[in-house]
Design an enzyme around this catalytic site. Structure first.
Site, PDB file in Angstrom:
ATOM      1  N   THR A  41     -21.329 -31.536 -15.203  1.00 37.50           N
ATOM      2  CA  THR A  41     -19.974 -30.988 -15.295  1.00 37.50           C
ATOM      3  C   THR A  41     -19.645 -30.045 -14.136  1.00 37.50           C
ATOM      4  O   THR A  41     -18.530 -29.564 -14.027  1.00 37.50           O
ATOM      5  CB  THR A  41     -19.800 -30.229 -16.626  1.00 37.50           C
ATOM      6  OG1 THR A  41     -20.837 -29.243 -16.735  1.00 37.50           O
ATOM      7  CG2 THR A  41     -19.910 -31.196 -17.797  1.00 37.50           C
ATOM      8  N   LYS A  83     -17.580 -26.069 -27.759  1.00 36.99           N
ATOM      9  CA  LYS A  83     -16.310 -25.992 -27.026  1.00 36.99           C
ATOM     10  C   LYS A  83     -15.168 -25.772 -28.011  1.00 36.99           C
ATOM     11  O   LYS A  83     -15.110 -26.394 -29.063  1.00 36.99           O
ATOM     12  CB  LYS A  83     -16.047 -27.287 -26.234  1.00 36.99           C
ATOM     13  CG  LYS A  83     -17.199 -27.723 -25.331  1.00 36.99           C
ATOM     14  CD  LYS A  83     -17.397 -26.791 -24.180  1.00 36.99           C
ATOM     15  CE  LYS A  83     -18.402 -27.325 -23.175  1.00 36.99           C
ATOM     16  NZ  LYS A  83     -19.724 -27.622 -23.725  1.00 36.99           N
ATOM     17  N   ARG A  87     -12.887 -30.771 -23.109  1.00 40.09           N
ATOM     18  CA  ARG A  87     -13.279 -30.549 -21.718  1.00 40.09           C
ATOM     19  C   ARG A  87     -12.326 -31.279 -20.776  1.00 40.09           C
ATOM     20  O   ARG A  87     -11.868 -32.380 -21.060  1.00 40.09           O
ATOM     21  CB  ARG A  87     -14.715 -31.059 -21.508  1.00 40.09           C
ATOM     22  CG  ARG A  87     -15.222 -30.925 -20.092  1.00 40.09           C
ATOM     23  CD  ARG A  87     -16.603 -31.516 -19.955  1.00 40.09           C
ATOM     24  NE  ARG A  87     -17.596 -30.706 -20.620  1.00 40.09           N
ATOM     25  CZ  ARG A  87     -18.811 -31.145 -20.953  1.00 40.09           C
ATOM     26  NH1 ARG A  87     -19.136 -32.389 -20.716  1.00 40.09           N
ATOM     27  NH2 ARG A  87     -19.666 -30.337 -21.532  1.00 40.09           N
ATOM     28  N   GLN A 172     -24.804 -40.387 -26.898  1.00 37.05           N
ATOM     29  CA  GLN A 172     -26.078 -39.727 -26.629  1.00 37.05           C
ATOM     30  C   GLN A 172     -27.193 -40.380 -27.432  1.00 37.05           C
ATOM     31  O   GLN A 172     -28.322 -40.507 -26.947  1.00 37.05           O
ATOM     32  CB  GLN A 172     -25.999 -38.234 -26.948  1.00 37.05           C
ATOM     33  CG  GLN A 172     -27.289 -37.492 -26.585  1.00 37.05           C
ATOM     34  CD  GLN A 172     -27.156 -35.986 -26.617  1.00 37.05           C
ATOM     35  OE1 GLN A 172     -26.106 -35.451 -26.296  1.00 37.05           O
ATOM     36  NE2 GLN A 172     -28.217 -35.302 -27.002  1.00 37.05           N
ATOM     37  N   LYS A 228     -25.261 -15.117 -24.997  1.00 39.72           N
ATOM     38  CA  LYS A 228     -25.776 -15.989 -23.955  1.00 39.72           C
ATOM     39  C   LYS A 228     -25.968 -15.236 -22.655  1.00 39.72           C
ATOM     40  O   LYS A 228     -25.092 -14.483 -22.217  1.00 39.72           O
ATOM     41  CB  LYS A 228     -24.824 -17.169 -23.715  1.00 39.72           C
ATOM     42  CG  LYS A 228     -25.064 -18.361 -24.624  1.00 39.72           C
ATOM     43  CD  LYS A 228     -24.265 -19.556 -24.153  1.00 39.72           C
ATOM     44  CE  LYS A 228     -24.505 -20.765 -25.053  1.00 39.72           C
ATOM     45  NZ  LYS A 228     -23.769 -21.950 -24.570  1.00 39.72           N
ATOM     46  N   LYS A 231     -24.372 -15.115 -17.351  1.00 40.02           N
ATOM     47  CA  LYS A 231     -22.981 -14.911 -16.967  1.00 40.02           C
ATOM     48  C   LYS A 231     -22.824 -13.558 -16.291  1.00 40.02           C
ATOM     49  O   LYS A 231     -23.437 -12.571 -16.694  1.00 40.02           O
ATOM     50  CB  LYS A 231     -22.066 -14.963 -18.198  1.00 40.02           C
ATOM     51  CG  LYS A 231     -21.970 -16.331 -18.852  1.00 40.02           C
ATOM     52  CD  LYS A 231     -21.093 -17.268 -18.060  1.00 40.02           C
ATOM     53  CE  LYS A 231     -20.863 -18.576 -18.836  1.00 40.02           C
ATOM     54  NZ  LYS A 231     -20.019 -19.512 -18.074  1.00 40.02           N
TER      55      LYS A 231
END
Length: 408
Positions: A41, A83, A87, A172, A228, A231
């Protein structure tokens, strides 16, 4: 040699398994092929990917064969996991470019010589699928009712889940089936957010071939508060040195929270666990030694020892009050740019230290910017050629971010 399952467990990788006892026995008795998928991505891997890359490396060191599966097909759909919105669709050209970037980066961490590992692109079987045949052969094995019980879909139902994304689990799962058929791949690994998709693949292999395959997920890279990691104010921490400089990369790990050092050393380095226990079982400022070791080791793995040494030298020079050592991020400008002066907000934007003038103004007025060690608090301050010493100017943002400007 120790069972790699125990190595991964001890270092804190393993979160969930489909069959713990059977996986442990399989990894003990056989040298297996396993895979991890990476959807392209962006044009670089980031530190979130790096946990799974390190797991691949541990598995390969134990004699197992990694398959790095690049999602040239699945990236055209987009995984709804985690998400809040669909996307953004990418062109085939962008996806293929990103796959090539991933391949170059992956080669730095995994040995692909002599069939020790494989790089595979699921575009090879997904882009030309016959949709009717796919529904008849694969779709018939998936229960919509069961799919809707998985968290990755439940979270999106209220805001809107497209049928496009609803197909992602099938695709997947089909990847696992294809890798099983082509390479006798028996195990899929992935981040903990991929649990539902991994289960789909394990069950599909069993239904179509009556054979047992397995899944295992890893902890996501989070700090002690469960947030997370990876970042910054400027976005993700990338493995590409053009997107995140080796110095900034080093500084990110040097500045992790005290409570996160042991976990990061365990997941992101090859330092033996008994040594990690020793260097982290300290109090107060002594933990900084472990942080420096973490920053150096991770930077060495990702960018090489030379860049790690440069970054470490730069960090120490700045800590001691120096401004010119190592590999501090640098922007080169011409004297003409400063002939009539450049205001501080423009300089901060040109060096990408702030995303906007309003953010720069807030930073300056709050005393968060220094030039060669002197605070600048006036947003209208002008920088001229005379502001430079020996054609160099060191900008400091906050306590930890440094950037050098050179004029020629």
């Amino acid at each position: 040699m120790r069972n790699v399952y125990d190595v991964l467990l001890e270092r804190g990788f393993i979160e969930q398994t489909t069959h713990e006892k059977e996986i442990r026995e399989l990894l003990e008795k056989e040298k297996i092929s396993f895979y991890i998928g990476f959807d392209p991505t962006a044009d670089s891997l980031h530190v979130g990917h790096f946990v799974t890359v390190m797991a691949m490396a541990h598995m390969q060191q134990a004699g197992h064969r990694p398959i790095a599966l690049f999602g040239g097909g699945t990236a055209m759909i987009g995984d709804p996991t985690g998400k809040s919105d669909m996307r953004k669709m990418m062109t085939v050209e962008t996806i293929d470019h990103n796959v090539e970037c991933f391949k170059k980066q992956m080669s730095r961490f995994i040995s692909f010589d002599d069939d020790k590992a494989l790089m595979v692109n699921n575009a090879d079987w997904l882009r030309d699928l016959n949709y009717i045949e796919f529904l008849r052969d694969i779709g018939v094995h998936f229960s919509v009712n069961r799919m809707l019980t998985f968290e990755c879909y439940k979270q999106r139902l209220e805001r809107g889940l497209t049928f496009l994304e609803f197909n992602y689990m099938l695709m997947q799962s089909y990847d696992f089936l294809e890798l099983y058929r082509r390479y006798n791949c028996k195990l899929q690994l992935g981040g903990n957010d991929q649990w539902a998709n991994i289960l789909g693949g394990v069950e599909l292999v069993r239904k179509l071939h009556g054979d047992q395959s397995f899944g295992m997920t890893f902890s996501l890279l989070t700090n002690s508060e469960g947030k997370k990691m990876g970042k910054t104010e400027n976005g993700a921490v990338w493995l590409d040195p053009e997107k995140t400089s080796p110095y900034d990369f080093y500084q990110y790990w040097r500045n992790v929270g005290d409570a996160d050092v042991k976990r990061c050393l365990s997941l992101l380095t090859f330092i033996p666990m008994d040594e990690i226990e020793t260097i982290t079982n300290v109090e107060g400022a002594a933990i900084n030694t472990a942080k420096e070791r973490l920053a150096f080791e991770v930077t060495k793995i990702v960018h090489g020892e030379e860049e790690a040494v440069k970054a470490q030298t730069a960090a120490k020079a700045l800590f001691m009050g120096g401004a010119h050592g190592g590999s501090i991020p640098t922007t080169e400008m011409s004297q003409a740019d400063f002939a009539e002066g450049m205001d501080i907000l423009t300089l901060l934007q040109n060096t990408k230290l702030v995303p906007s003038r309003s953010e720069g103004r807030r930073l300056v007025t709050q005393g968060g910017v220094k030039l060669d060690g002197t605070a600048v608090t006036d947003p209208a301050a002008m920088i001229t050629v005379d502001s430079f010493k020996e054609n160099e100017l060191l900008i400091q943002k906050g306590k930890k971010v440094f950037h050098k400007v050179i004029i020629a």
